[in-house]
Write a protein that holds these residues in place. Structure first.
Motif, short mmCIF file in Angstrom:
data_model
loop_
_atom_site.label_atom_id
_atom_site.label_comp_id
_atom_site.label_asym_id
_atom_site.label_seq_id
_atom_site.Cartn_x
_atom_site.Cartn_y
_atom_site.Cartn_z
N TYR A 18 5.02 19.77 -7.06
CA TYR A 18 5.15 20.61 -5.87
C TYR A 18 6.55 21.20 -5.76
O TYR A 18 6.73 22.38 -5.43
N PHE A 19 7.57 20.36 -6.02
CA PHE A 19 8.95 20.83 -5.94
C PHE A 19 9.46 21.38 -7.27
O PHE A 19 10.64 21.72 -7.38
N ASP A 20 8.56 21.45 -8.25
CA ASP A 20 8.86 22.04 -9.55
C ASP A 20 10.11 21.42 -10.18
O ASP A 20 11.01 22.13 -10.66
N ASN A 21 10.15 20.07 -10.16
CA ASN A 21 11.29 19.37 -10.74
C ASN A 21 10.81 18.07 -11.39
O ASN A 21 10.54 17.09 -10.69
N PRO A 22 10.74 18.03 -12.73
CA PRO A 22 10.24 16.84 -13.44
C PRO A 22 11.08 15.58 -13.20
O PRO A 22 10.56 14.47 -13.28
N GLU A 23 12.39 15.78 -12.88
CA GLU A 23 13.26 14.62 -12.64
C GLU A 23 12.78 13.78 -11.46
O GLU A 23 13.02 12.57 -11.40
N LEU A 24 12.13 14.42 -10.50
CA LEU A 24 11.68 13.71 -9.30
C LEU A 24 10.67 12.62 -9.62
O LEU A 24 10.58 11.63 -8.90
N LEU B 234 0.82 -1.22 0.00
CA LEU B 234 0.00 0.00 0.00
C LEU B 234 0.85 1.27 0.00
O LEU B 234 0.58 2.21 -0.75
N THR B 235 1.88 1.31 0.86
CA THR B 235 2.72 2.50 0.93
C THR B 235 3.54 2.69 -0.34
O THR B 235 3.73 3.83 -0.80
N SER B 236 4.02 1.60 -0.92
CA SER B 236 4.77 1.70 -2.18
C SER B 236 3.88 2.19 -3.31
O SER B 236 4.28 3.03 -4.13
N LEU B 237 2.65 1.66 -3.35
CA LEU B 237 1.70 2.08 -4.38
C LEU B 237 1.31 3.54 -4.20
O LEU B 237 1.23 4.31 -5.18
N CYS B 238 1.10 3.93 -2.94
CA CYS B 238 0.76 5.33 -2.62
C CYS B 238 1.87 6.27 -3.08
O CYS B 238 1.60 7.33 -3.67
N LEU B 239 3.10 5.89 -2.83
CA LEU B 239 4.24 6.73 -3.21
C LEU B 239 4.38 6.80 -4.72
O LEU B 239 4.65 7.88 -5.28
N PHE B 240 4.18 5.68 -5.40
CA PHE B 240 4.29 5.63 -6.87
C PHE B 240 3.26 6.57 -7.50
O PHE B 240 3.56 7.33 -8.43
N LEU B 241 2.03 6.51 -6.98
CA LEU B 241 0.95 7.32 -7.55
C LEU B 241 1.07 8.80 -7.21
O LEU B 241 0.59 9.66 -7.95
N SER B 242 1.70 9.09 -6.08
CA SER B 242 1.84 10.49 -5.67
C SER B 242 3.09 11.16 -6.26
O SER B 242 3.30 12.36 -6.05
N ALA B 243 3.91 10.40 -6.98
CA ALA B 243 5.15 10.95 -7.57
C ALA B 243 4.89 12.18 -8.45
O ALA B 243 5.62 13.17 -8.34
N PRO B 244 3.87 12.16 -9.34
CA PRO B 244 3.61 13.36 -10.15
C PRO B 244 3.28 14.60 -9.31
O PRO B 244 3.70 15.72 -9.65
N ILE B 245 2.55 14.40 -8.21
CA ILE B 245 2.18 15.52 -7.33
C ILE B 245 3.42 16.10 -6.67
O ILE B 245 3.60 17.33 -6.61
#
Length: 461
Positions: free
Chosen positions: A86-92, A71-82
């Motif tokens: 937020y940090f204004d860096n596409p590389e992230l 669940l936490t890995s999936l949550c992190l994967f899906l929240s990566a674009p956000i």
């Protein structure tokens, strides 16, 4: 061994990669760390203290860790674009998505690690960590030389966690079954709650600084701050970790004898803070050489940061030694209050970051550390009945004395152009100053310092 291997590899990678690369990975690992507490919810830590240690409890915790890891890995994967936006860096985006699987990998090994810890099999855990550090570090260096940039660090984290997990599975005789007994989890819930809340608050507070620096300033500035912190961890806070491994079991065994408890605690307290003051003052006067010689000139921006946060080495040692005494007295509630006050005071350091003033943040950080020392001394006075004079008198007078000595030495050698020669002379001077201070003012404690040093070394072996 693993700590030295990690530090040596970090030196090589710092010379091959840029501060921005470390900043990008710092943000990603910060997001992972915040969610990491939700992987075991404190149950893996509770298993270590569980006297029954039934197989059904271990199986239930493993199954829970597996589910929460997914669940936490999936949550992190899906929240990566956000997070990237937020940090204004596409590389992230890609970096976070690659690293998101780390919580799942770790979740499959937490029970095995807890069982090894429960049986005091630290040697197995240490060897496993060393092997994982070496293999992942060598791979990261090869990739960095080949021009993979930040992805060399991404590969290092992924390979290290994978090798570490595989070795745990290979060395452990225990094999899990997929079962989830709520009754077993409920039995362990009181202990798990404390571990979960403490771990979550500690990680969240730490990463708030990471996110605030990255958002208010630049990712490069975060990289410089992170490298200064890692240097501090190696040179200073490692000292208190070694001392506490010795201190807690010793004090726990004599907690009923008030006189002996106080005597042993004060001996180790004086020893620990004397050692860490020596280390931090030496690091301060030779900071420029430490950073430029080890990491290279592109890390010059972290020298001032490193000098400012060195006080954390002193306050962390004070905090950990005092907390060991509180817990050795079985004052769990006081220990919990102690942790929360420390967090609240440190949280105030975020205010200057919100106003976009990094230098003010560093100076206010120093102030919060001194406030924490005073508050901690008040707490230990109430919890285990030590006087303010015994704790604060020694520490604050020594901080003042060491500060005066360091500033005088800095002033004397300010005109030297050769950095290495200047820092060498400053280091010799500070050690001579420390020697004279011990001989003139603390001669009676010299023998205690020698005896405790020998006890800690023999204890670690």
């Amino acid at each position: 061994g693993a700590q030295f291997a990690s530090f040596f590899i970090s030196i090589i990678l710092a010379r091959l990669l840029s501060p921005k690369d470390f900043g990008l990975v710092g943000i990603s690992m910060g997001a992972i760390a915040v969610l990491r507490s939700f992987v075991s919810l404190g149950f893996s830590e509770a298993l270590i203290q569980d006297r029954k240690a039934s197989s059904s409890a271990a199986n239930s915790i493993f199954t829970l860790n597996l589910l929460t890891g997914i669940l936490t890995s999936l949550c992190l994967f899906l929240s990566a674009p956000i997070l990237a936006k937020y940090f204004d860096n596409p590389e992230l985006l890609r970096i976070i998505q690659f690293l998101s699987i780390l919580n799942l990998i770790e979740g499959t090994a937490k029970v095995q690690s807890a069982l090894f810890t429960k049986t005091l099999n630290f040697r197995t855990l240490a060897i496993r960590k060393l092997i994982a550090q070496l293999f992942s570090g060598i791979l990261a260096v090869i990739l960095a030389l080949q021009g993979f940039g930040v992805y060399a660090l991404v590969a290092q984290f992924l390979v290290r966690e994978t090798i570490s997990t595989l070795l745990l599975w290979k060395q452990s005789m225990w094999r899990p079954k997929l079962e989830l007994r709520v009754s077993e989890l409920n039995r362990l819930r009181p202990i798990a709650q404390y571990s979960f809340i403490t771990g979550m608050l500690n990680r969240t507070l730490k990463e708030l600084f990471t996110f605030s620096i990255a958002k208010s300033f630049t990712i490069t500035q975060l990289g410089l701050y992170s490298k200064a912190n890692s240097a501090l961890d190696f040179f200073s806070t490692g000292v208190s970790a070694s001392i506490n491994k010795f201190l807690f079991p010793v004090l726990s065994g004599i907690q009923i004898d008030e006189v002996e408890f106080k005597k042993r605690f004060m001996e180790v307290y004086y020893f620990a803070l004397t050692v860490v003051l020596i280390v931090t003052s030496t690091c301060y006067v030779s900071a420029e050489s430490i950073i430029t010689v080890l990491y290279g000139k592109k890390w010059i921006g972290s020298i001032f940061i490193f000098k400012c946060i060195l006080i954390k080495g002193v306050t962390y040692t004070h905090y950990s030694v005092v907390k060991s005494a509180i817990l050795a007295k079985s004052k769990v509630r006081e220990g919990y209050i102690y942790d929360n006050i420390k967090r609240f005071v440190e949280l105030s350091s975020l205010v200057p970051l919100l106003f976009g003033n990094f230098n003010l943040f560093l100076h206010w950080f120093i102030v919060t550390q001194i406030i924490n020392i005073i508050v901690q001394s008040a707490l230990v006075h109430r919890a285990i009945n030590f006087s303010y004079e015994e704790l604060l008198g020694f520490l604050l007078s020594n901080i003042l004395l060491f500060t005066v000595g360091v500033l005088l030495i800095e002033h004397v050698f300010i005109s030297f152009d050769n950095i290495l020669l200047r820092d060498l002379l400053k280091t010799i001077s500070i050690w001579l100053f420390i020697f004279l201070k011990l001989v003139l003012f603390d001669r009676s404690k010299l023998l205690d310092i020698r005896n405790i040093s020998l006890k800690i070394l023999s204890f670690k072996r």
